[in-house]
Design a protein around this motif. Structure first.
Motif, PDB file in Angstrom:
ATOM      1  N   MET A   1       0.844  -1.179   0.000  1.00 22.56           N
ATOM      2  CA  MET A   1       0.000   0.000   0.000  1.00 22.56           C
ATOM      3  C   MET A   1       0.889   1.241   0.000  1.00 22.56           C
ATOM      4  SD  MET A   1      -2.874  -1.101   2.745  1.00 22.56           S
ATOM      5  CE  MET A   1      -3.033  -2.836   3.013  1.00 22.56           C
ATOM      6  N   SER A   2       0.672   2.144  -0.934  1.00 23.42           N
ATOM      7  CA  SER A   2       1.605   3.238  -1.110  1.00 23.42           C
ATOM      8  C   SER A   2       1.207   4.517  -0.403  1.00 23.42           C
ATOM      9  CB  SER A   2       1.757   3.528  -2.616  1.00 23.42           C
ATOM     10  OG  SER A   2       0.492   3.824  -3.191  1.00 23.42           O
ATOM     11  N   GLY A   3      -0.022   4.665   0.012  1.00 25.28           N
ATOM     12  CA  GLY A   3      -0.422   5.920   0.621  1.00 25.28           C
ATOM     13  C   GLY A   3      -1.704   5.804   1.399  1.00 25.28           C
ATOM     14  N   ARG A   4      -2.145   6.962   1.899  1.00 21.43           N
ATOM     15  CA  ARG A   4      -3.334   6.991   2.750  1.00 21.43           C
ATOM     16  C   ARG A   4      -4.575   6.428   2.066  1.00 21.43           C
ATOM     17  NH1 ARG A   4      -3.959  13.038   3.873  1.00 21.43           N
ATOM     18  NH2 ARG A   4      -2.798  13.145   1.923  1.00 21.43           N
ATOM     19  N   LEU A   5      -4.804   6.820   0.830  1.00 23.96           N
ATOM     20  CA  LEU A   5      -6.021   6.396   0.151  1.00 23.96           C
ATOM     21  C   LEU A   5      -6.095   4.879   0.034  1.00 23.96           C
ATOM     22  CD1 LEU A   5      -8.596   7.442  -1.194  1.00 23.96           C
ATOM     23  CD2 LEU A   5      -7.343   7.512  -3.371  1.00 23.96           C
ATOM     24  N   ASP A   6      -4.976   4.249  -0.299  1.00 26.05           N
ATOM     25  CA  ASP A   6      -4.953   2.788  -0.411  1.00 26.05           C
ATOM     26  C   ASP A   6      -5.252   2.126   0.924  1.00 26.05           C
ATOM     27  OD1 ASP A   6      -4.319   2.711  -3.131  1.00 26.05           O
ATOM     28  OD2 ASP A   6      -2.192   2.954  -2.719  1.00 26.05           O
ATOM     29  N   VAL A   7      -4.653   2.658   1.999  1.00 30.82           N
ATOM     30  CA  VAL A   7      -4.873   2.075   3.317  1.00 30.82           C
ATOM     31  C   VAL A   7      -6.318   2.275   3.762  1.00 30.82           C
ATOM     32  CG1 VAL A   7      -4.179   2.121   5.739  1.00 30.82           C
ATOM     33  CG2 VAL A   7      -2.457   2.395   3.948  1.00 30.82           C
ATOM     34  N   ILE A   8      -6.850   3.467   3.525  1.00 29.52           N
ATOM     35  CA  ILE A   8      -8.254   3.728   3.870  1.00 29.52           C
ATOM     36  C   ILE A   8      -9.172   2.742   3.162  1.00 29.52           C
ATOM     37  CG2 ILE A   8     -10.152   5.380   3.587  1.00 29.52           C
ATOM     38  CD1 ILE A   8      -8.027   7.612   4.029  1.00 29.52           C
ATOM     39  N   LYS A   9      -8.978   2.575   1.870  1.00 30.66           N
ATOM     40  CA  LYS A   9      -9.810   1.643   1.100  1.00 30.66           C
ATOM     41  C   LYS A   9      -9.722   0.225   1.661  1.00 30.66           C
ATOM     42  CE  LYS A   9      -9.564   4.035  -3.382  1.00 30.66           C
ATOM     43  NZ  LYS A   9      -9.006   3.940  -4.770  1.00 30.66           N
ATOM     44  N   SER A  10      -8.524  -0.166   2.079  1.00 32.18           N
ATOM     45  CA  SER A  10      -8.337  -1.539   2.563  1.00 32.18           C
ATOM     46  C   SER A  10      -9.092  -1.800   3.867  1.00 32.18           C
ATOM     47  CB  SER A  10      -6.843  -1.829   2.776  1.00 32.18           C
ATOM     48  OG  SER A  10      -6.348  -1.196   3.953  1.00 32.18           O
TER      49      SER A  10
END
Length: 211
Positions: A1-10
């Motif tokens: 995961m490269s950033g906040r948006l990816d982590v939020i989605k996960s």
């Protein structure tokens, strides 16, 4: 995961109604609508101008409802709140029409206040992930109402529930804080002590400077 948006989605889980609170460009709302993770998506913002940007992006989606309002002035099962300060997130949660069962939060600052507020409102934190993005550090927090939690330490409130779990991102963040506070050690004595204790939990030497 490269950033906040990816982590939020996960961390978003399937729900009947998911809200993107303070949606701005509605990237989260778009993900929820297009992925089918929610039966209904609410894109809300206090700014009509911001909401218009969301409508341009998602106006054709039949499972998205747009609301111009302050905070969570509606009913939803899951709420995602990102892109704002922690104190504002706390106020949004405290004034919600009804607390969502699940929240995914990414405050820009005052993360400890967010954690304290979650516990006070009856949430248990299930995920607390440190993220580095463009030279800044964040925590992405997922919490659910009614989830039991044991005793929480001050270091967990300050730096994350997983402060004792080795993390390159968290260690780097703590070392930078240590370097900053060390410039005025007497003024920042309490903060320096907390950061040093957290670094020890991470297995790092607080005296090691960054390259």
């Amino acid at each position: 995961m490269s950033g906040r948006l990816d982590v939020i989605k996960s961390l978003i889980t399937p729900a009947t109604i998911i809200a993107d609170v303070g949606c701005d460009h509605a990237k989260i709302a778009a993900y929820c609508a297009e992925s089918g993770i929610a039966q209904k998506v609410i894109a809300s913002d206090i700014s009509e101008k911001c909401l218009q940007k969301a409508k341009l992006r998602l106006g054709g989606a039949d499972n998205v409802e747009f609301k111009c309002c302050d905070g969570i002035a509606y009913i939803c099962d899951e709420a995602i709140i990102a892109g704002m300060g922690g104190l504002l997130i706390c106020e949004i949660l405290k004034s919600a029409e009804r607390l969502p069962q699940t929240v995914v939060l990414c405050p820009h600052r005052d993360e400890d206040a967010v954690r304290r507020t979650l516990f006070a409102l009856g949430y248990g934190i299930t995920d607390d992930i440190p993220v580095a993005e463009r030279g800044k550090y964040y925590s992405v927090i997922r919490a659910r109402l009614g989830v039991e939690h044991g005793e929480v330490s001050e270091l967990q409130l300050l730096f994350g529930m997983n402060v004792a779990r080795p993390s390159a991102v968290l260690t780097e963040r703590l070392k930078k804080l240590h370097a900053t506070y060390s410039r005025a050690p007497q003024k920042n004595k309490a903060r320096l002590q907390a950061v040093t204790a957290a670094l020890r939990l991470q297995g790092a030497d607080a005296d090691v400077t960054l390259n």
